[in-house]
Design a protein around this motif. Structure first.
Motif, PDB file in Angstrom:
ATOM      1  N   SER A 162       0.807  -1.214   0.000  1.00 29.35           N
ATOM      2  CA  SER A 162       0.000   0.000   0.000  1.00 29.35           C
ATOM      3  C   SER A 162       0.842   1.267   0.000  1.00 29.35           C
ATOM      4  O   SER A 162       0.369   2.324  -0.393  1.00 29.35           O
ATOM      5  CB  SER A 162      -0.942   0.013   1.200  1.00 29.35           C
ATOM      6  OG  SER A 162      -0.201   0.089   2.406  1.00 29.35           O
ATOM      7  N   ASP A 163       2.099   1.158   0.408  1.00 27.07           N
ATOM      8  CA  ASP A 163       2.960   2.335   0.451  1.00 27.07           C
ATOM      9  C   ASP A 163       3.860   2.461  -0.779  1.00 27.07           C
ATOM     10  O   ASP A 163       4.625   3.408  -0.903  1.00 27.07           O
ATOM     11  CB  ASP A 163       3.820   2.322   1.711  1.00 27.07           C
ATOM     12  CG  ASP A 163       4.750   1.118   1.780  1.00 27.07           C
ATOM     13  OD1 ASP A 163       4.499   0.113   1.072  1.00 27.07           O
ATOM     14  OD2 ASP A 163       5.720   1.172   2.556  1.00 27.07           O
ATOM     15  N   ARG A 164       3.742   1.529  -1.704  1.00 28.29           N
ATOM     16  CA  ARG A 164       4.591   1.536  -2.900  1.00 28.29           C
ATOM     17  C   ARG A 164       3.923   2.324  -4.026  1.00 28.29           C
ATOM     18  O   ARG A 164       2.835   1.979  -4.484  1.00 28.29           O
ATOM     19  CB  ARG A 164       4.853   0.108  -3.358  1.00 28.29           C
ATOM     20  CG  ARG A 164       5.866   0.046  -4.467  1.00 28.29           C
ATOM     21  CD  ARG A 164       6.537  -1.302  -4.533  1.00 28.29           C
ATOM     22  NE  ARG A 164       7.377  -1.317  -5.713  1.00 28.29           N
ATOM     23  CZ  ARG A 164       7.286  -2.196  -6.680  1.00 28.29           C
ATOM     24  NH1 ARG A 164       6.422  -3.184  -6.592  1.00 28.29           N
ATOM     25  NH2 ARG A 164       8.082  -2.118  -7.729  1.00 28.29           N
ATOM     26  N   ARG A 188     -10.782   9.594   1.037  1.00 29.99           N
ATOM     27  CA  ARG A 188     -11.163  10.432   2.179  1.00 29.99           C
ATOM     28  C   ARG A 188     -11.423  11.866   1.722  1.00 29.99           C
ATOM     29  O   ARG A 188     -12.391  12.498   2.168  1.00 29.99           O
ATOM     30  CB  ARG A 188     -10.056  10.401   3.236  1.00 29.99           C
ATOM     31  CG  ARG A 188     -10.357  11.220   4.476  1.00 29.99           C
ATOM     32  CD  ARG A 188     -11.510  10.637   5.262  1.00 29.99           C
ATOM     33  NE  ARG A 188     -11.724  11.413   6.485  1.00 29.99           N
ATOM     34  CZ  ARG A 188     -12.910  11.806   6.917  1.00 29.99           C
ATOM     35  NH1 ARG A 188     -14.013  11.463   6.268  1.00 29.99           N
ATOM     36  NH2 ARG A 188     -13.025  12.515   8.011  1.00 29.99           N
ATOM     37  N   TYR A 241       1.480   7.268  -7.703  1.00 27.95           N
ATOM     38  CA  TYR A 241       0.601   7.189  -6.551  1.00 27.95           C
ATOM     39  C   TYR A 241       0.615   5.779  -5.968  1.00 27.95           C
ATOM     40  O   TYR A 241       0.746   4.795  -6.689  1.00 27.95           O
ATOM     41  CB  TYR A 241      -0.825   7.574  -6.942  1.00 27.95           C
ATOM     42  CG  TYR A 241      -0.924   9.018  -7.377  1.00 27.95           C
ATOM     43  CD1 TYR A 241      -1.253  10.015  -6.473  1.00 27.95           C
ATOM     44  CD2 TYR A 241      -0.662   9.384  -8.694  1.00 27.95           C
ATOM     45  CE1 TYR A 241      -1.320  11.345  -6.865  1.00 27.95           C
ATOM     46  CE2 TYR A 241      -0.730  10.709  -9.095  1.00 27.95           C
ATOM     47  CZ  TYR A 241      -1.056  11.682  -8.171  1.00 27.95           C
ATOM     48  OH  TYR A 241      -1.111  12.997  -8.568  1.00 27.95           O
ATOM     49  N   SER A 242       0.440   5.701  -4.662  1.00 25.77           N
ATOM     50  CA  SER A 242       0.422   4.421  -3.952  1.00 25.77           C
ATOM     51  C   SER A 242      -1.003   4.068  -3.531  1.00 25.77           C
ATOM     52  O   SER A 242      -1.923   4.884  -3.649  1.00 25.77           O
ATOM     53  CB  SER A 242       1.305   4.527  -2.698  1.00 25.77           C
ATOM     54  OG  SER A 242       0.716   5.427  -1.767  1.00 25.77           O
ATOM     55  N   GLY A 243      -1.153   2.871  -3.006  1.00 23.11           N
ATOM     56  CA  GLY A 243      -2.442   2.475  -2.445  1.00 23.11           C
ATOM     57  C   GLY A 243      -2.842   3.387  -1.297  1.00 23.11           C
ATOM     58  O   GLY A 243      -4.019   3.724  -1.138  1.00 23.11           O
ATOM     59  N   ASP A 244      -1.872   3.809  -0.490  1.00 23.10           N
ATOM     60  CA  ASP A 244      -2.156   4.746   0.601  1.00 23.10           C
ATOM     61  C   ASP A 244      -2.670   6.073   0.048  1.00 23.10           C
ATOM     62  O   ASP A 244      -3.574   6.685   0.625  1.00 23.10           O
ATOM     63  CB  ASP A 244      -0.907   4.996   1.449  1.00 23.10           C
ATOM     64  CG  ASP A 244      -0.492   3.775   2.261  1.00 23.10           C
ATOM     65  OD1 ASP A 244      -1.321   2.863   2.459  1.00 23.10           O
ATOM     66  OD2 ASP A 244       0.677   3.741   2.699  1.00 23.10           O
ATOM     67  N   ASP A 245      -2.096   6.520  -1.070  1.00 19.70           N
ATOM     68  CA  ASP A 245      -2.576   7.753  -1.713  1.00 19.70           C
ATOM     69  C   ASP A 245      -4.023   7.590  -2.173  1.00 19.70           C
ATOM     70  O   ASP A 245      -4.827   8.523  -2.053  1.00 19.70           O
ATOM     71  CB  ASP A 245      -1.701   8.125  -2.914  1.00 19.70           C
ATOM     72  CG  ASP A 245      -0.309   8.571  -2.532  1.00 19.70           C
ATOM     73  OD1 ASP A 245      -0.123   9.133  -1.434  1.00 19.70           O
ATOM     74  OD2 ASP A 245       0.616   8.363  -3.356  1.00 19.70           O
ATOM     75  N   VAL A 257      -6.305   5.697  -0.829  1.00 23.08           N
ATOM     76  CA  VAL A 257      -7.151   5.763   0.363  1.00 23.08           C
ATOM     77  C   VAL A 257      -7.343   7.222   0.770  1.00 23.08           C
ATOM     78  O   VAL A 257      -8.452   7.649   1.110  1.00 23.08           O
ATOM     79  CB  VAL A 257      -6.534   4.942   1.523  1.00 23.08           C
ATOM     80  CG1 VAL A 257      -7.251   5.206   2.835  1.00 23.08           C
ATOM     81  CG2 VAL A 257      -6.546   3.460   1.186  1.00 23.08           C
ATOM     82  N   ARG A 258      -6.269   8.002   0.709  1.00 24.17           N
ATOM     83  CA  ARG A 258      -6.360   9.430   1.042  1.00 24.17           C
ATOM     84  C   ARG A 258      -7.279  10.158   0.059  1.00 24.17           C
ATOM     85  O   ARG A 258      -8.083  11.000   0.463  1.00 24.17           O
ATOM     86  CB  ARG A 258      -4.969  10.055   1.050  1.00 24.17           C
ATOM     87  CG  ARG A 258      -4.929  11.470   1.595  1.00 24.17           C
ATOM     88  CD  ARG A 258      -3.483  11.900   1.795  1.00 24.17           C
ATOM     89  NE  ARG A 258      -3.366  13.203   2.384  1.00 24.17           N
ATOM     90  CZ  ARG A 258      -3.268  13.461   3.681  1.00 24.17           C
ATOM     91  NH1 ARG A 258      -3.282  12.472   4.549  1.00 24.17           N
ATOM     92  NH2 ARG A 258      -3.137  14.688   4.134  1.00 24.17           N
ATOM     93  N   ASP A 302      -4.045  12.960  10.528  1.00 20.27           N
ATOM     94  CA  ASP A 302      -2.675  12.430  10.468  1.00 20.27           C
ATOM     95  C   ASP A 302      -1.988  12.564  11.819  1.00 20.27           C
ATOM     96  O   ASP A 302      -1.306  11.646  12.283  1.00 20.27           O
ATOM     97  CB  ASP A 302      -1.859  13.149   9.395  1.00 20.27           C
ATOM     98  CG  ASP A 302      -2.309  12.831   7.983  1.00 20.27           C
ATOM     99  OD1 ASP A 302      -3.068  11.857   7.785  1.00 20.27           O
ATOM    100  OD2 ASP A 302      -1.896  13.571   7.059  1.00 20.27           O
TER     101      ASP A 302
END
Length: 110
Positions: A15-17, A67, A57-61, A63-64, A89
């Motif tokens: 998710s952070d890649r 949101r 962009y990553s999986g975390d991006d 998710v952001r 955060d």
């Protein structure tokens, strides 16, 4: 994820890649590329950059971005979204720090 044709597993990035190009990220997030650029201009998201300067962009991006879309759909303006994300955060960092301190002290999580 499983590749059913060969029976083997297909590697899925963490998710952070940062692996998704801007057009793919926009499509996955359900927003326009220009909107994604606007969010970046307002500091709501900061994608990684390839050596050539291409946004990734990553999986975390993603998710952001989800949101951000939720907050925008609730009528929050971009400045408000930025502040909410900043507070979320900060809260997450404090919670992680608290949990680490409790783990170091041998206390149960909670």
């Amino acid at each position: 994820m499983v590749d059913r044709s060969s029976g083997g597993a297909v590697p899925v990035p963490g998710s952070d890649r940062a692996v998704y190009a801007i057009s793919v990220a926009a499509e996955l997030a359900g927003i326009a590329v220009q909107t994604l650029r606007l969010y970046e201009q307002h500091g709501l998201i900061t994608p990684a950059r390839s050596s050539g300067g291409t946004r990734r962009y990553s999986g975390d991006d993603l998710v952001r971005l989800q949101r951000i879309s939720e907050l925008s759909g609730q009528g929050v303006n971009l400045a408000g979204i930025g502040r909410i994300l900043e507070l979320e955060d900060h809260n997450a960092a404090l919670t992680a720090e608290r949990d680490q301190l409790r783990a170091d002290a041998g206390e149960p999580r909670g």
